[in-house]
Scaffold this motif. Sequence first.
Motif, PDB file in Angstrom:
ATOM      1  N   ALA A   1      49.648  58.770  50.213  1.00  0.00           N
ATOM      2  CA  ALA A   1      49.751  60.197  50.507  1.00  0.00           C
ATOM      3  C   ALA A   1      48.763  60.593  51.599  1.00  0.00           C
ATOM      4  N   GLU A   2      47.568  60.053  51.551  1.00  0.00           N
ATOM      5  CA  GLU A   2      46.577  60.374  52.577  1.00  0.00           C
ATOM      6  C   GLU A   2      47.005  59.850  53.939  1.00  0.00           C
ATOM      7  N   GLN A   3      47.539  58.639  53.961  1.00  0.00           N
ATOM      8  CA  GLN A   3      47.979  58.069  55.233  1.00  0.00           C
ATOM      9  C   GLN A   3      49.131  58.864  55.831  1.00  0.00           C
ATOM     10  N   ALA A   4      50.118  59.224  55.021  1.00  0.00           N
ATOM     11  CA  ALA A   4      51.279  59.963  55.512  1.00  0.00           C
ATOM     12  C   ALA A   4      50.873  61.346  56.011  1.00  0.00           C
ATOM     13  N   LEU A   5      49.983  62.017  55.280  1.00  0.00           N
ATOM     14  CA  LEU A   5      49.540  63.349  55.673  1.00  0.00           C
ATOM     15  C   LEU A   5      48.759  63.307  56.974  1.00  0.00           C
ATOM     16  N   ALA A   6      47.845  62.359  57.100  1.00  0.00           N
ATOM     17  CA  ALA A   6      47.035  62.260  58.311  1.00  0.00           C
ATOM     18  C   ALA A   6      47.906  61.963  59.528  1.00  0.00           C
ATOM     19  N   ALA A   7      48.867  61.067  59.365  1.00  0.00           N
ATOM     20  CA  ALA A   7      49.734  60.703  60.484  1.00  0.00           C
ATOM     21  C   ALA A   7      50.562  61.901  60.950  1.00  0.00           C
ATOM     22  N   ARG A   8      51.139  62.656  59.993  1.00  0.00           N
ATOM     23  CA  ARG A   8      51.978  63.796  60.360  1.00  0.00           C
ATOM     24  C   ARG A   8      51.138  64.934  60.931  1.00  0.00           C
ATOM     25  N   SER A   9      49.964  65.136  60.417  1.00  0.00           N
ATOM     26  CA  SER A   9      49.086  66.187  60.943  1.00  0.00           C
ATOM     27  C   SER A   9      48.695  65.895  62.378  1.00  0.00           C
ATOM     28  N   ASP A  10      48.378  64.662  62.662  1.00  0.00           N
ATOM     29  CA  ASP A  10      48.045  64.282  64.035  1.00  0.00           C
ATOM     30  C   ASP A  10      49.260  64.416  64.946  1.00  0.00           C
ATOM     31  N   GLU A  11      50.417  64.023  64.445  1.00  0.00           N
ATOM     32  CA  GLU A  11      51.643  64.060  65.244  1.00  0.00           C
ATOM     33  C   GLU A  11      52.016  65.490  65.636  1.00  0.00           C
ATOM     34  N   LEU A  12      51.830  66.450  64.713  1.00  0.00           N
ATOM     35  CA  LEU A  12      52.201  67.841  64.982  1.00  0.00           C
ATOM     36  C   LEU A  12      51.013  68.687  65.433  1.00  0.00           C
ATOM     37  N   ASP A  13      49.858  68.056  65.596  1.00  0.00           N
ATOM     38  CA  ASP A  13      48.645  68.759  65.991  1.00  0.00           C
ATOM     39  C   ASP A  13      48.347  69.902  65.024  1.00  0.00           C
ATOM     40  N   ALA A  14      48.424  69.602  63.737  1.00  0.00           N
ATOM     41  CA  ALA A  14      48.166  70.603  62.699  1.00  0.00           C
ATOM     42  C   ALA A  14      46.668  70.758  62.470  1.00  0.00           C
ATOM     43  N   GLY A  15      46.293  71.954  62.046  1.00  0.00           N
ATOM     44  CA  GLY A  15      44.880  72.197  61.770  1.00  0.00           C
ATOM     45  C   GLY A  15      44.406  71.538  60.492  1.00  0.00           C
ATOM     46  N   GLY A  16      45.311  71.211  59.610  1.00  0.00           N
ATOM     47  CA  GLY A  16      44.972  70.578  58.338  1.00  0.00           C
ATOM     48  C   GLY A  16      46.175  70.583  57.423  1.00  0.00           C
ATOM     49  N   GLY A  17      45.973  70.081  56.215  1.00  0.00           N
ATOM     50  CA  GLY A  17      47.084  70.053  55.273  1.00  0.00           C
ATOM     51  C   GLY A  17      46.695  69.392  53.973  1.00  0.00           C
ATOM     52  N   SER A  18      47.659  69.376  53.055  1.00  0.00           N
ATOM     53  CA  SER A  18      47.431  68.742  51.760  1.00  0.00           C
ATOM     54  C   SER A  18      48.743  68.218  51.205  1.00  0.00           C
ATOM     55  N   VAL A  19      48.623  67.199  50.348  1.00  0.00           N
ATOM     56  CA  VAL A  19      49.766  66.640  49.625  1.00  0.00           C
ATOM     57  C   VAL A  19      49.358  66.477  48.174  1.00  0.00           C
ATOM     58  N   ILE A  20      50.181  66.985  47.272  1.00  0.00           N
ATOM     59  CA  ILE A  20      49.940  66.844  45.835  1.00  0.00           C
ATOM     60  C   ILE A  20      51.130  66.143  45.214  1.00  0.00           C
ATOM     61  N   VAL A  21      50.844  65.127  44.420  1.00  0.00           N
ATOM     62  CA  VAL A  21      51.874  64.452  43.630  1.00  0.00           C
ATOM     63  C   VAL A  21      51.486  64.638  42.170  1.00  0.00           C
ATOM     64  N   MET A  22      52.400  65.167  41.354  1.00  0.00           N
ATOM     65  CA  MET A  22      52.084  65.408  39.948  1.00  0.00           C
ATOM     66  C   MET A  22      53.310  65.192  39.074  1.00  0.00           C
ATOM     67  N   ARG A  23      53.063  65.090  37.798  1.00  0.00           N
ATOM     68  CA  ARG A  23      54.132  64.941  36.825  1.00  0.00           C
ATOM     69  C   ARG A  23      54.438  66.307  36.213  1.00  0.00           C
ATOM     70  N   PRO A  24      55.625  66.466  35.617  1.00  0.00           N
ATOM     71  CA  PRO A  24      55.970  67.748  34.996  1.00  0.00           C
ATOM     72  C   PRO A  24      54.991  68.187  33.910  1.00  0.00           C
ATOM     73  N   ASN A  25      54.304  67.231  33.272  1.00  0.00           N
ATOM     74  CA  ASN A  25      53.367  67.585  32.200  1.00  0.00           C
ATOM     75  C   ASN A  25      51.983  67.973  32.712  1.00  0.00           C
ATOM     76  N   GLY A  26      51.848  68.191  34.015  1.00  0.00           N
ATOM     77  CA  GLY A  26      50.589  68.649  34.587  1.00  0.00           C
ATOM     78  C   GLY A  26      49.669  67.564  35.092  1.00  0.00           C
ATOM     79  N   GLU A  27      49.984  66.291  34.852  1.00  0.00           N
ATOM     80  CA  GLU A  27      49.138  65.195  35.332  1.00  0.00           C
ATOM     81  C   GLU A  27      49.256  65.065  36.845  1.00  0.00           C
TER      82      GLU A  27
END
Length: 658
Positions: free
Chosen positions: A310-336
């Motif tokens: 997730a960190e690698q994908a986010l960093a690559a896309r942020s650099d590609e689009l010249d974004a100021g920043g971003g975040s990615v969250i992966v979670m389960r339906p039970n809140g984990e």
Amino acid sequence: MSPSRDGRSRDPRRPSPSGRPGRGPAPKDGRQARPRSSGTGQPPRRPSRQAPPRPRPTRTSASAGPRRGGGPTGPGAPPRRRFRLVNPRRRIKVSLVMMVGIMLVFAGRLVQIQGIDADGYAAAAAEQRRTTIDIPTTRGAITDINGKSFAMSVESRLVFVDPTEIRDDERDKLIRELSERFGLDTDRVAAKVNATPSRYQVIKKNVAPKEWKDLAERGFQGLGALVDYKRVYPDETGAADVIGFTNAAGQGAEGLEAVLDTTLAGEAGKQQVDISASGTQIPMGGGLAKDPVPGKDARLTLDQDVQWHAEQALAARSDELDAGGGSVIVMRPNGEIVAMADYPTYSPRDINSSTAEERLNGAVAEAFEPGSTNKVITVAGALEEGLTTPDTVYTVPYSIQRYDRTFKDDHFHDTERMTLSGILAKSSNVGTIQVGEQLGKQRMYDYLRKFGFGQPTGLDLPGENAGILTDPKDWWGTQLPSISFGQGLSVNAMQMASVYATVANDGVRVEPHLLAGTVDKKGEFTPAPEHKKERIVSKATADELKLMLEAVTTDEGTAATAQVPGYRVAGKTGTANRVDPETGTYKGGGHTSSFVGFAPADDPQLIVQVVLHNPKKEYYAGKAAAPVFTDVMSFALKSLKIEPTGTEAPNIRLMEDE
């Protein structure tokens, strides 16, 4: 009267033949003795104190005789007073007795101190110069759900010198050895090696045990080491914004290191040390008073592999689009929470090279207007209240006027007859405003609160921004329309991810959490306490929302790029304006691009939330954020071995004439 030598009594006042009473021969200087009487037969009276003093005769060189003792001479001069000396032998005897007495007192006290009470006084003296210090203990590790370490403590050495024990002929050699081995300033090392008065000078912390062993083999006298522990953060694992770091004292400073500090820290041991005359601690002087208790390991719900990707994908896309920043969250339906990536990030190994902004966990610290991802709450509230159905048809023009503002859809279209499912799939602002007006401002506010807006997520992470959700009593004319499609309020990424996790969990919201449990030194696992659960909407409403959100990722929806081959996917795009902090308006503020969804749509196992702040080369969510969702979701499904359901997606009616 006392008898004289011839047997006759003699008046003590009667002058002796010498002119002085009872004193032997008369003075030899020619002075007369004082007369016994005044001629009246009576003893002479003493002169009155009030009488004037008798004038002293004036001496001349012709008449003056020799003067002895400095007193007056002549017939009228008073007699000189003589003192009898004390017997010197008696004085010596008294002095000797006193000296013997004093010596006996001292001798008795000495016998008491050195003999009778020797142990007690020795113990008291030792107690006065002895104190107790803490012995560092092993800080608990922070691991992922599989036990892989995000942070751990490794044994090290604290190297010190005792300047009083260093041989003079080895000082220069020791200074050179320490300076070169540890890369230290020679003058600073020399100052410690030659420090006086001192018996404890720290040279270097966090020395590897092997390196200390090599140094110890050189045989320098006065060189020692204490067991210490060093915190290590493997760079390849990522999650720095979640894990945080410890300070120089080994205490949690940021992230989970701070939140879980009590659990991780354990209890320090106790070591008795002697205190030198200068107040310096001498570690070798005492004994172990209490064994240190290692801290517990914290086992997280994170998966290290998914986190890294997730960190690698986010960093690559942020650099590609010249974004100021971003975040990615992966979670389960039970809140984990399975992954929580942030960009930009930093390395815990080099805190000084990072900025405070880079160390913020943007997933909870960065608030933004959610845009169209918020439409699911408007639709959920209307469905739950029985105000509409997925097939209810609405007349949806391109624009609509409310008070002094004109609201438009993102792309021009003729007036259309859309179903509620179509409004959500095509992300129509105008259609959603109509649904929001059905719900009303109070019920709209109530559902936003139920889904977790305007309040902390429960993660208890430092720097969390709960967003902005004003009281409906303060809403003005255009605020209900704006809020219904995601403007005029703000959230953080974790809050929005939790909304979709609630839908995926059949309408039950479980407080998001990162801690799975703790592991003690015996390896026994203790699960974390149960997390708060609350039903927000019925299962029937949640099931309807799942199908409607699945239509978003079809070719007719706004996020066809979010499809994952072999899996049914549901989700929603969100493209929102950003407020320019300098002007307080949307003009020039840029955009926030986001996508949040879950898979498999008919049996949700994972939710992925992607947020890109101010991407400059592409900002529409379907093109900017959705590809990151696809990348991360595909990897996570395979990495966690989640199989496709194998079912076919139903045909969802989007328009009236379908």
